[in-house]
Design an enzyme around this catalytic site. Structure first.
Site, short mmCIF file in Angstrom:
data_model
loop_
_atom_site.label_atom_id
_atom_site.label_comp_id
_atom_site.label_asym_id
_atom_site.label_seq_id
_atom_site.Cartn_x
_atom_site.Cartn_y
_atom_site.Cartn_z
N ARG A 8 19.27 73.87 15.97
CA ARG A 8 18.81 72.54 15.60
C ARG A 8 17.91 72.53 14.37
NH1 ARG A 8 15.95 68.69 19.96
NH2 ARG A 8 17.96 68.96 20.97
N HIS B 33 29.05 67.11 18.01
CA HIS B 33 27.58 67.05 18.13
C HIS B 33 27.18 65.98 19.14
CE1 HIS B 33 23.72 68.27 16.45
NE2 HIS B 33 23.33 67.00 16.42
N TYR C 86 27.52 49.12 8.14
CA TYR C 86 27.60 48.45 6.84
C TYR C 86 27.88 49.42 5.69
CZ TYR C 86 25.35 44.65 9.40
OH TYR C 86 25.05 43.69 10.32
#
Length: 748
Positions: free
Chosen positions: A35, A81, A126
């Protein structure tokens, strides 16, 4: 509480201590390795690697049409993931922001945030994205057998454990992360500089960190602010793997205004403006008149600071702002990463580049071996196809007559199973007359390629040359000029508090009862001000509002207060005992105001005194500091300003009507003490208060002395004072009849 006598079939029983230790250790290792820390090979964390790989699988190359970011995030979460979508999208945004990433991996369309507010990006439904051209550095060799593959979280797909980076992306884009018990802070660097250092290390494997730093001058951030860290500190950080680097905003003067054109990395202009505005609101920047943000599309950073006048020291002002705002900022360097061996470790610059070269060499070797195997397999098939072409009629006859032609063909022409399958899968039209030439030409080309690949794989020198050529070519294609110039600058210094205060003329007034106030201007008739009942005027001093006021009490202690904090003269003021703590029974006898270098006569009525710098009289606490040592029975005289230490005369008169004048230079300059005798008075008479000094005055060149005896006044010119000149410490000469009961001496 568990009962050991109870037994649950199929349930594993562990002591809580053992279970929690193992669980936390597993979690820690996951956070460190999967991570938070980047790998030296491709310089990416797992989430970044998965985003780039998922986009390549979606066909979002640099030349493809943009696709909604939500599509990419969905693929990343669904396939590789299984974590939060917002964190994944934020990692994606970071790789697309040119002001956050030195060499962005993603090209965005829509609102992807701004330097002023990096987190102002639009929602992923968007925005649209595709890979940036630089991403080819990580993906170009992915399908060429260069990396290991591992099953995804549910075992239905495979993902690459690393990406085959053609350049040391770890240093180029840097990384930050907080793991468990460790963190990383790797700053970004210039591609051309790092590539040059890699080539140097490739040619000289024993090159030191100092030699590599001849190429890598220092970090290179996305912003154009200056790096002001000394060269030796940067070198030490690269040698130890830890340190810090300072960045300072760039500015220029434009028609008297200060224009800031570049800010340090990740410093929003709005925050800087807010910090400066707070100081202005607190009246700590009197030299700044206005503040404007003129940033626009053409000038992403343009902050304008308007000085109050052209007399403002711009260099000192900017030095103060660098010291007190984010116009100058420090960044930590902690080269902590996962190495070739899969272990996290803090490494120096040479270790990082050396390990990346090992990774790159292994990647290139695997790529060449993979291609060699493909070439040899193709040559093998072409060899079988050529045999079939030369015996076409017989091959066709076998295929037509045999139920299972494959074993017959293999036996008749000594073909392998792969060759026989390839012949049987070949279309008839490919066996036309011209195909023989094509087959032989392809064989020749592939044979040449095979020989070349074998030479490369068999020679370490040739392999090194190939790696060098590829690094130089990529550096030429993707490299650019350094953005963060490295310059030497003086350390920033915050201005002294008094320098930041408004400098206005004021008159400080002290009353008999110890009340103090400050009136604006120097043309103030302090004696004519209104005083409380039973109180009256004692002393006053003129100066500036940004200076310290010094008070002397009857015990010979000095005290200081900032002039700007004194109450206004519109009222009666405040008692000094509210702000200062003099000894019990002490009263204030004098006030001084001016520059620290101003000189004052400090004296007692026992006839002892000295000259002191005003700055030496400043006290840091409310209790003041010892200044004048008083003989038995002596009292403190009001202080007198000395304008010209060598040239002024000192006039002293005692209660017997004797006046003595001598040059003030005959008194020593001291910070504290009793001083030297300036007029002769027996100590016993002082103790009994039979004889003492009534007044002292400092008379400048061309000045006059005003002698007061009750309501009578005598004005003596300096030439007339020559009659009273004598040696320091003498008794002096009697004043004229009528003025022998002196009450005060004043310069006129």
């Amino acid at each position: 509480m568990r009962n050991d006598s109870m037994n649950y079939e199929g349930i594993e029983q562990l002591p809580l201590k053992a279970f929690t230790e193992k669980a936390y250790l597993d979690y820690s290792m996951y956070v460190i390795l999967d991570r938070a820390l980047p790998h030296v090979g491709d310089g990416l964390k797992p989430v970044q690697r998965r985003i780039v790989y998922a986009m390549s699988e979606l066909g979002l190359s640099a030349s493809a049409k943009f696709k909604k970011s939500a599509r990419t995030v969905g693929d990343v979460l669904g396939k590789f993931h299984p974590h939060g979508d917002s964190a994944c999208y934020e990692a994606m945004v970071l790789m697309a922001q040119p002001f956050a990433y030195r060499y962005p991996l993603i090209e965005g369309q829509g609102n992807w945030g701004s330097p002023d507010d990096p987190k102002s990006f639009a929602a992923m439904r968007y925005t649209e994205a595709r890979l940036a051209p630089y991403a080819e550095v990580l993906l170009a060799e992915l399908g060429q057998g260069t990396v290991d593959w591992t099953p995804n979280f549910d075992g239905t797909l495979e993902e690459p454990t690393l990406l085959p980076a053609r350049l040391p992306n770890l240093l180029l884009n840097g990384a930050t992360g907080i793991a468990v018990g460790m963190a990383t802070d790797i700053p970004p660097h210039n591609l051309r500089e790092v590539a040059s250092a890699v080539v140097r290390l490739l040619e000289q494997p024993k090159a030191t960190v100092a030699e590599l730093c001849e190429h890598v001058l220092g970090p290179d951030f996305p912003t154009e602010a200056e790096i002001i860290t000394p060269r030796e500190e940067i070198l030490k950080a690269y040698e130890t793997g830890g340190g810090s680097v300072r960045m300072r905003a760039r500015w220029e003067l434009e028609q008297g205004d200060i224009v800031i054109t570049a800010l340090p990395y990740q410093v929003p202009g709005s925050r800087v403006l807010e910090q400066i505005a707070q100081q202005m609101h607190a009246k700590k920047l009197p030299m700044v008149e206005d503040l404007r943000d003129e940033s626009d599309h053409e000038n992403p950073t343009r902050l304008v600071i308007v000085p109050r006048s052209n007399r403002v020291d711009v260099e000192a002002l900017m030095s103060h702002l660098f010291a007190t705002t984010d116009l100058e900022r420090s960044y930590r360097i902690n080269l902590n990463l996962i190495g070739i061996d899969g272990r996290p470790q803090v490494k120096d610059l040479r270790q990082i580049l050396s390990e990346w070269l090992q990774f790159r060499t292994a990647t290139v070797r695997r790529r060449l071996q993979y291609r060699l195997e493909k070439v040899e397999a193709r040559l093998h098939l072409l060899e079988g196809l050529l045999v079939a072409f030369l015996n076409l009629d017989e091959v066709i006859a076998i295929i037509r007559s045999e139920d299972q032609p494959k074993p017959v063909l293999m036996q008749r022409f000594e073909l392998s199973e792969a060759q026989a399958d390839y012949i049987l899968d070949t279309k008839l039209r490919q066996l036309a007359r011209l195909e023989e030439m094509k087959i032989r030409a392809e064989q020749q080309d592939l044979a040449r390629e095979r020989d070349e690949l074998q030479k490369l794989l068999g020679s370490a020198r040739r392999l090194k040359t190939l790696i060098r050529k590829e690094i130089v070519a990529d550096a030429e294609r993707y490299g650019d000029e350094r953005r963060s110039p490295i310059v030497e600058r003086e350390a920033a210094r915050a201005l002294d508090e008094t320098a930041l205060l408004p400098s206005e003329p004021i008159t400080v007034v002290l009353s008999e009862k110890g009340w103090v106030r400050a009136a604006k201007g120097h043309e103030v008739d302090a004696a004519a001000l209104a005083y409380k009942s039973g109180d009256s005027y004692l002393a006053s001093a003129t100066g500036r509002s940004n200076q310290l006021v010094v008070f002397i009490d009857s015990t010979g202690r000095s005290y200081s207060l900032p002039a700007h904090g004194l109450p206004s003269a519109r009222g009666h003021g405040e008692p000094l005992t509210g702000r200062l703590s003099p000894p019990d029974g002490a009263s204030f006898v004098g006030v001084m105001l001016g520059d620290p270098e101003d000189l004052y006569l400090i004296a007692s009525d026992a006839g002892y005194g000295f000259v002191a710098r005003l700055g030496d009289l400043y006290a840091k606490n409310k209790g003041g500091k010892a200044l004048l040592n008083l003989p038995a029975g002596a009292r403190v005289l009001p202080p007198r300003r000395v304008a010209d230490y060598p040239g002024d005369w000192l006039a002293a008169a005692n209660n017997s009507g004797q006046l003595l004048v001598f040059p003030v230079r005959e008194l020593p300059q001291m910070a504290r003490g009793k001083g030297n005798k300036f007029i002769g008075i027996p100590p016993k008479k002082v103790a009994a208060r039979e004889e003492f000094v009534v007044g002292v005055a400092v008379v400048p060149e061309g000045g006059q002395l005003l002698v007061q005896a009750g309501k009578r006044h005598l004005r003596l010119k300096r030439s007339e004072l020559e009659d009273y000149l004598g040696e320091r410490g003498r008794r002096g000469r009697k004043l004229p009849r009528g003025f022998q009961k002196v009450t005060a001496l004043e310069p006129a």
